[in-house]
Design a protein around this motif. Sequence first.
Motif, PDB file in Angstrom:
ATOM      1  N   ALA A  15       7.311 -59.729 -67.941  1.00  0.00           N
ATOM      2  CA  ALA A  15       8.046 -58.965 -69.026  1.00  0.00           C
ATOM      3  C   ALA A  15       7.749 -57.593 -68.745  1.00  0.00           C
ATOM      4  CB  ALA A  15       6.771 -59.411 -70.225  1.00  0.00           C
ATOM      5  N   ILE A  16       7.037 -57.267 -67.725  1.00  0.00           N
ATOM      6  CA  ILE A  16       6.699 -55.706 -67.511  1.00  0.00           C
ATOM      7  C   ILE A  16       7.632 -55.354 -66.256  1.00  0.00           C
ATOM      8  CG2 ILE A  16       5.412 -53.731 -67.056  1.00  0.00           C
ATOM      9  CD1 ILE A  16       3.253 -55.182 -68.653  1.00  0.00           C
ATOM     10  N   HIS A  17       7.624 -56.097 -65.440  1.00  0.00           N
ATOM     11  CA  HIS A  17       8.296 -55.496 -63.971  1.00  0.00           C
ATOM     12  C   HIS A  17       9.328 -56.273 -63.575  1.00  0.00           C
ATOM     13  CE1 HIS A  17       4.536 -53.095 -63.476  1.00  0.00           C
ATOM     14  NE2 HIS A  17       3.700 -54.328 -63.556  1.00  0.00           N
ATOM     15  N   GLY A  18       9.759 -57.174 -64.256  1.00  0.00           N
ATOM     16  CA  GLY A  18      11.057 -58.103 -63.751  1.00  0.00           C
ATOM     17  C   GLY A  18      12.261 -57.737 -64.305  1.00  0.00           C
ATOM     18  N   ALA A  19      12.356 -56.473 -65.312  1.00  0.00           N
ATOM     19  CA  ALA A  19      13.618 -56.283 -65.810  1.00  0.00           C
ATOM     20  C   ALA A  19      14.646 -56.006 -65.060  1.00  0.00           C
ATOM     21  CB  ALA A  19      13.324 -55.084 -66.917  1.00  0.00           C
ATOM     22  N   ARG A  20      16.006 -56.476 -65.393  1.00  0.00           N
ATOM     23  CA  ARG A  20      17.180 -56.248 -64.559  1.00  0.00           C
ATOM     24  C   ARG A  20      17.647 -54.932 -64.971  1.00  0.00           C
ATOM     25  NH1 ARG A  20      20.911 -57.256 -68.749  1.00  0.00           N
ATOM     26  NH2 ARG A  20      20.245 -58.849 -70.139  1.00  0.00           N
ATOM     27  N   ASN A  21      17.333 -54.233 -66.227  1.00  0.00           N
ATOM     28  CA  ASN A  21      17.720 -52.863 -66.263  1.00  0.00           C
ATOM     29  C   ASN A  21      16.632 -51.890 -65.786  1.00  0.00           C
ATOM     30  OD1 ASN A  21      18.728 -50.476 -67.736  1.00  0.00           O
ATOM     31  ND2 ASN A  21      17.892 -50.938 -69.703  1.00  0.00           N
ATOM     32  N   LEU A  22      17.170 -50.886 -64.972  1.00  0.00           N
ATOM     33  CA  LEU A  22      16.361 -50.070 -64.390  1.00  0.00           C
ATOM     34  C   LEU A  22      15.840 -48.877 -65.109  1.00  0.00           C
ATOM     35  CD1 LEU A  22      17.053 -51.698 -61.883  1.00  0.00           C
ATOM     36  CD2 LEU A  22      16.600 -49.899 -60.310  1.00  0.00           C
ATOM     37  N   ILE A  23      16.394 -48.718 -66.279  1.00  0.00           N
ATOM     38  CA  ILE A  23      16.443 -47.361 -67.095  1.00  0.00           C
ATOM     39  C   ILE A  23      15.181 -47.857 -67.918  1.00  0.00           C
ATOM     40  CG2 ILE A  23      17.067 -46.056 -68.842  1.00  0.00           C
ATOM     41  CD1 ILE A  23      18.738 -45.770 -66.503  1.00  0.00           C
ATOM     42  N   ILE A  24      13.876 -47.126 -67.880  1.00  0.00           N
ATOM     43  CA  ILE A  24      12.760 -46.879 -68.945  1.00  0.00           C
ATOM     44  C   ILE A  24      12.880 -46.570 -70.158  1.00  0.00           C
ATOM     45  CG2 ILE A  24      10.415 -46.562 -69.291  1.00  0.00           C
ATOM     46  CD1 ILE A  24      10.236 -46.747 -66.036  1.00  0.00           C
ATOM     47  N   ASN A  25      12.938 -46.931 -71.177  1.00  0.00           N
ATOM     48  CA  ASN A  25      13.053 -46.439 -72.616  1.00  0.00           C
ATOM     49  C   ASN A  25      14.669 -45.946 -72.893  1.00  0.00           C
ATOM     50  OD1 ASN A  25      11.819 -45.594 -75.110  1.00  0.00           O
ATOM     51  ND2 ASN A  25      12.061 -43.442 -74.615  1.00  0.00           N
ATOM     52  N   GLY A  26      15.559 -47.109 -72.504  1.00  0.00           N
ATOM     53  CA  GLY A  26      16.838 -46.714 -72.418  1.00  0.00           C
ATOM     54  C   GLY A  26      17.169 -46.874 -74.091  1.00  0.00           C
ATOM     55  N   ALA A  27      16.453 -47.572 -74.907  1.00  0.00           N
ATOM     56  CA  ALA A  27      16.420 -47.774 -76.237  1.00  0.00           C
ATOM     57  C   ALA A  27      15.906 -46.730 -77.200  1.00  0.00           C
ATOM     58  CB  ALA A  27      16.189 -49.032 -76.817  1.00  0.00           C
ATOM     59  N   MET A  28      15.373 -45.522 -76.568  1.00  0.00           N
ATOM     60  CA  MET A  28      14.815 -44.365 -77.081  1.00  0.00           C
ATOM     61  C   MET A  28      13.828 -44.908 -78.081  1.00  0.00           C
ATOM     62  SD  MET A  28      16.724 -42.262 -75.614  1.00  0.00           S
ATOM     63  CE  MET A  28      18.173 -42.365 -74.607  1.00  0.00           C
ATOM     64  N   GLN A  29      12.870 -45.845 -77.837  1.00  0.00           N
ATOM     65  CA  GLN A  29      12.082 -46.212 -78.664  1.00  0.00           C
ATOM     66  C   GLN A  29      10.553 -45.270 -78.855  1.00  0.00           C
ATOM     67  OE1 GLN A  29      11.853 -50.267 -76.618  1.00  0.00           O
ATOM     68  NE2 GLN A  29      11.625 -50.972 -78.758  1.00  0.00           N
ATOM     69  N   VAL A  30      10.386 -44.836 -77.410  1.00  0.00           N
ATOM     70  CA  VAL A  30       9.148 -44.154 -77.300  1.00  0.00           C
ATOM     71  C   VAL A  30       9.323 -42.646 -77.151  1.00  0.00           C
ATOM     72  CG1 VAL A  30       7.091 -43.977 -75.927  1.00  0.00           C
ATOM     73  CG2 VAL A  30       8.040 -46.215 -75.931  1.00  0.00           C
ATOM     74  N   ALA A  31       8.669 -41.872 -77.954  1.00  0.00           N
ATOM     75  CA  ALA A  31       8.544 -40.564 -78.173  1.00  0.00           C
ATOM     76  C   ALA A  31       7.189 -39.887 -78.139  1.00  0.00           C
ATOM     77  CB  ALA A  31       9.475 -40.160 -79.412  1.00  0.00           C
ATOM     78  N   GLN A  32       6.436 -39.924 -77.100  1.00  0.00           N
ATOM     79  CA  GLN A  32       5.006 -39.465 -77.249  1.00  0.00           C
ATOM     80  C   GLN A  32       5.080 -37.993 -77.400  1.00  0.00           C
ATOM     81  OE1 GLN A  32       2.169 -41.749 -74.559  1.00  0.00           O
ATOM     82  NE2 GLN A  32       4.041 -41.906 -73.246  1.00  0.00           N
ATOM     83  N   ARG A  33       5.757 -37.058 -76.960  1.00  0.00           N
ATOM     84  CA  ARG A  33       5.645 -35.871 -77.112  1.00  0.00           C
ATOM     85  C   ARG A  33       6.316 -35.231 -78.685  1.00  0.00           C
ATOM     86  NH1 ARG A  33       7.435 -37.349 -71.881  1.00  0.00           N
ATOM     87  NH2 ARG A  33       6.045 -36.390 -70.269  1.00  0.00           N
TER      88      ARG A  33
END
Length: 236
Positions: A15-33
């Motif tokens: 689930a965490i490391h096996g993605a075929r998409n190499l972009i992290i947060n490509g769906a703009m879900q996370v905005a910690q700042r």
Amino acid sequence: MPISKIENSSIEDTAIHGARNLIINGAMQVAQRGTSVAAPPGISYTLDRFIARPNSSTATTVTQVTDAPSGFQYSARVTRDSGQTGTLTRFETAFETKDIIRLRGQRVTISFYAKAGSGFTPSALSVLLFEGNGTERARAITSYDNETTLANSPKTLTTSWQRFTHTTTAEIANDTTQLALQFNVSWSGTAPANDEYFITGIQLEVGDVATPFEHESYAATLQKCQRYFQKRVFTD
């Protein structure tokens, strides 16, 4: 029957490391700042794993918004602030060498959803992919070591959501250790209201075909982002 510790670890790793998409947060879900980040000229960290690098007189604001294509909750709105007269803003995500290695010797396909704001002044949104063979880092404005531009493809935006794709004609070099994906716009004149574009569903994958965007849970994306940055909240 309870899941064994080994089985559970395997599921989590996929689930965490096996993605075929190499972009992290490509769906703009996370905005910690924060969901709205002012980006003056220079490098600013915006939505997780993305930086903005405006030129002088090109102050930009990057905002997480709920204006998004079907199947997505969020997009990033990249706005040249009203009244600014500068001409270039870069919006970039870069990769670690450990993630680049599996791309070597292969062509890659970039895909994303984008649309223009009502006051969008550029003629296009340019998609650029840079590679080099030096120490891993963001590219922003300084060229990589022995840099090659693998993609430089302008996309014409409308005020409706569209999906765009681009496949590299060259393969990732066998010594590549630096890689960055940039979205650049050349603004025109003095910025009016809504001189902006919206982007989400960014994917980079091996091969010549753009597959459907690989959605993942918010928890999985947040965990990936927290490897690079964590905002801690303390309460009394």
